[in-house]
Motif scaffolding. Structure first.
Motif, short mmCIF file in Angstrom:
data_model
loop_
_atom_site.label_atom_id
_atom_site.label_comp_id
_atom_site.label_asym_id
_atom_site.label_seq_id
_atom_site.Cartn_x
_atom_site.Cartn_y
_atom_site.Cartn_z
N LEU A 264 -5.37 8.09 -8.90
CA LEU A 264 -6.83 7.58 -8.91
C LEU A 264 -6.61 6.09 -8.89
CD1 LEU A 264 -9.87 7.56 -8.96
CD2 LEU A 264 -9.57 7.73 -11.48
N LEU A 265 -5.82 5.26 -9.56
CA LEU A 265 -5.45 4.02 -9.79
C LEU A 265 -4.71 3.66 -8.65
CD1 LEU A 265 -4.28 3.46 -13.40
CD2 LEU A 265 -6.22 2.86 -12.43
N ALA A 266 -3.94 4.34 -7.86
CA ALA A 266 -3.48 4.04 -6.90
C ALA A 266 -4.36 3.88 -5.72
CB ALA A 266 -2.11 4.77 -6.37
N ASP A 267 -5.36 4.85 -5.74
CA ASP A 267 -6.39 4.78 -4.72
C ASP A 267 -7.42 3.83 -4.72
OD1 ASP A 267 -5.58 7.08 -3.36
OD2 ASP A 267 -6.66 8.32 -4.44
N GLY B 266 7.59 12.88 -11.20
CA GLY B 266 8.98 12.85 -11.40
C GLY B 266 9.47 12.10 -12.78
N LEU B 267 8.95 11.00 -13.12
CA LEU B 267 9.24 10.50 -14.29
C LEU B 267 9.03 11.36 -15.80
CD1 LEU B 267 7.77 6.57 -14.05
CD2 LEU B 267 10.05 7.27 -14.55
N LEU B 268 7.99 12.14 -15.61
CA LEU B 268 7.53 12.99 -16.76
C LEU B 268 8.84 14.10 -16.72
CD1 LEU B 268 3.88 13.21 -16.31
CD2 LEU B 268 5.13 11.96 -18.22
N SER B 269 9.17 14.58 -15.68
CA SER B 269 10.33 15.43 -15.82
C SER B 269 11.67 14.85 -16.04
CB SER B 269 10.25 16.43 -14.60
OG SER B 269 10.48 15.27 -13.46
N GLY B 270 11.91 13.49 -15.63
CA GLY B 270 12.84 12.81 -15.93
C GLY B 270 13.18 12.21 -17.29
N ILE B 271 12.00 12.15 -17.75
CA ILE B 271 12.22 11.74 -19.34
C ILE B 271 12.60 12.99 -20.11
CG2 ILE B 271 10.35 11.38 -21.29
CD1 ILE B 271 9.16 9.24 -19.23
N VAL B 272 12.07 14.03 -19.90
CA VAL B 272 12.54 15.16 -20.50
C VAL B 272 14.11 15.21 -20.44
CG1 VAL B 272 12.74 17.69 -20.88
CG2 VAL B 272 10.62 16.35 -20.25
N VAL B 273 14.84 14.90 -19.47
CA VAL B 273 16.35 15.15 -19.34
C VAL B 273 16.99 13.76 -20.01
CG1 VAL B 273 18.27 14.80 -17.64
CG2 VAL B 273 16.12 16.25 -17.29
N ILE C 84 0.91 -1.19 -0.17
CA ILE C 84 -0.04 -0.07 0.12
C ILE C 84 0.87 1.25 0.05
CG2 ILE C 84 -1.51 1.29 1.38
CD1 ILE C 84 -2.95 -1.50 2.04
N PRO C 85 1.76 1.43 0.83
CA PRO C 85 2.82 2.76 0.71
C PRO C 85 3.53 2.93 -0.43
CG PRO C 85 2.70 1.59 2.97
CD PRO C 85 2.16 0.59 2.15
N ALA C 86 3.62 1.61 -1.15
CA ALA C 86 4.51 1.78 -2.37
C ALA C 86 3.66 2.26 -3.52
CB ALA C 86 5.24 0.41 -2.85
N LEU C 87 2.38 1.73 -3.26
CA LEU C 87 1.56 2.27 -4.57
C LEU C 87 1.41 3.83 -4.47
CD1 LEU C 87 -1.34 -0.61 -4.24
CD2 LEU C 87 0.17 -0.09 -6.12
N ASN C 88 1.05 4.17 -3.24
CA ASN C 88 0.77 5.67 -3.35
C ASN C 88 2.25 6.47 -3.52
OD1 ASN C 88 -1.71 5.70 -2.33
ND2 ASN C 88 -0.81 5.40 -0.16
N SER C 89 3.26 5.83 -3.40
CA SER C 89 4.65 6.43 -3.94
C SER C 89 4.90 6.27 -5.25
CB SER C 89 5.63 5.86 -2.93
OG SER C 89 7.01 6.29 -3.44
N ALA C 90 4.59 5.15 -5.83
CA ALA C 90 4.53 4.95 -7.19
C ALA C 90 3.66 5.80 -8.06
CB ALA C 90 4.19 3.42 -7.75
N ALA C 91 2.69 6.06 -7.63
CA ALA C 91 1.60 7.11 -8.30
C ALA C 91 2.42 8.55 -8.20
CB ALA C 91 0.26 7.29 -7.49
N LEU C 92 2.99 8.88 -7.22
CA LEU C 92 3.60 10.20 -7.03
C LEU C 92 4.99 10.27 -8.29
CD1 LEU C 92 3.30 10.94 -3.52
CD2 LEU C 92 2.05 11.78 -5.45
N TYR C 93 5.50 8.98 -8.44
CA TYR C 93 6.66 8.89 -9.22
C TYR C 93 6.23 9.23 -10.67
CZ TYR C 93 10.29 7.05 -5.93
OH TYR C 93 11.20 6.83 -5.26
N LEU D 296 -1.35 17.11 -20.41
CA LEU D 296 -1.20 15.77 -20.47
C LEU D 296 -0.49 14.96 -19.31
CD1 LEU D 296 -0.22 15.04 -24.16
CD2 LEU D 296 -2.10 14.40 -23.12
N ALA D 297 0.38 15.93 -18.80
CA ALA D 297 1.19 15.47 -17.72
C ALA D 297 0.23 15.45 -16.31
CB ALA D 297 2.46 16.37 -17.40
N ALA D 298 -0.44 16.66 -16.51
CA ALA D 298 -1.35 16.76 -15.19
C ALA D 298 -2.29 15.51 -15.16
CB ALA D 298 -2.12 17.88 -15.27
N LEU D 299 -2.95 15.27 -16.49
CA LEU D 299 -3.81 14.09 -16.51
C LEU D 299 -3.29 12.56 -16.06
CD1 LEU D 299 -5.81 15.05 -19.77
CD2 LEU D 299 -6.54 14.95 -17.41
N ALA D 300 -1.87 12.34 -16.40
CA ALA D 300 -1.24 11.42 -16.12
C ALA D 300 -1.20 11.23 -14.63
CB ALA D 300 0.01 11.35 -16.91
N VAL D 301 -0.90 12.39 -13.95
CA VAL D 301 -0.63 12.32 -12.36
C VAL D 301 -1.94 11.84 -11.75
CG1 VAL D 301 0.05 13.66 -10.55
CG2 VAL D 301 1.57 13.73 -12.49
#
Length: 161
Positions: free
Chosen positions: A145-148, A96-103, A84-93, A135-140
């Motif tokens: 929502l999926l994590a919840d 970070g992934l979206l900004s990391g993908i740019v780099v 459960i804690p990992a699901l919430n953290s993965a959703a928040l990633y 698109l990034a906001a919709l993904a987050v």
């Protein structure tokens, strides 16, 4: 470093989008590894910590006293509570992934949404920047929502609320 030490992996993407999938897969190893390894370490640490806490909890001890096998005990009782804690953290990633993908796209010369975003910022094309930000906001939001929903499915206390 891997592109120099192990010349199997190219340092930049030299395949076109219409190249065969095997060629695209070969040149995608380093960018994908760069994106995944940073976030996976923290998620594994969260699951490990949660699993240690779950295995020491009262309900797992009660299940152990009833004679349940260790594998079934872990898979049925301890693991769902520790994920459960990992699901919430993965959703928040996702943010970070979206900004990391740019780099990563910039470093490896990979043509993608991140490169389009960088070019749009350079040329001050506000509608393109707004569309990619939307698109990034919709993904987050959708990942949260999926994590919840996954938490509600895994945690009986969350279902009763």
């Amino acid at each position: 470093m891997f592109a120099i030490w192990i010349p199997v992996f190219p340092a930049v993407i030299l395949a076109f989008a219409d190249a065969p999938p095997s060629a695209l897969l070969a040149v995608s190893v380093l960018p994908v590894a760069t994106i995944v390894f940073g976030s996976i370490a923290h998620l594994v640490q969260l699951i490990r910590t949660g699993l240690i806490e779950s295995l020491a909890s009262d309900y797992v001890e009660r299940a152990r006293f009833t004679g349940l096998g260790e594998l079934r005990l872990i898979l049925r009782h301890a693991l769902p509570a520790s994920v459960i804690p990992a699901l919430n953290s993965a959703a928040l990633y996702v943010a970070g992934l979206l900004s990391g993908i740019v780099v990563v796209e910039k470093v490896f010369g990979y043509p993608g949404l991140g490169m389009i975003l960088l070019q749009a910022v350079d040329k001050r094309e506000v509608p393109i920047v707004q569309a990619i930000s939307l698109l990034a906001a919709l993904a987050v939001v959708s990942m949260n929502l999926l994590a919840d929903l996954a938490v509600a499915a895994l945690d009986p206390r969350a279902r009763s609320r």
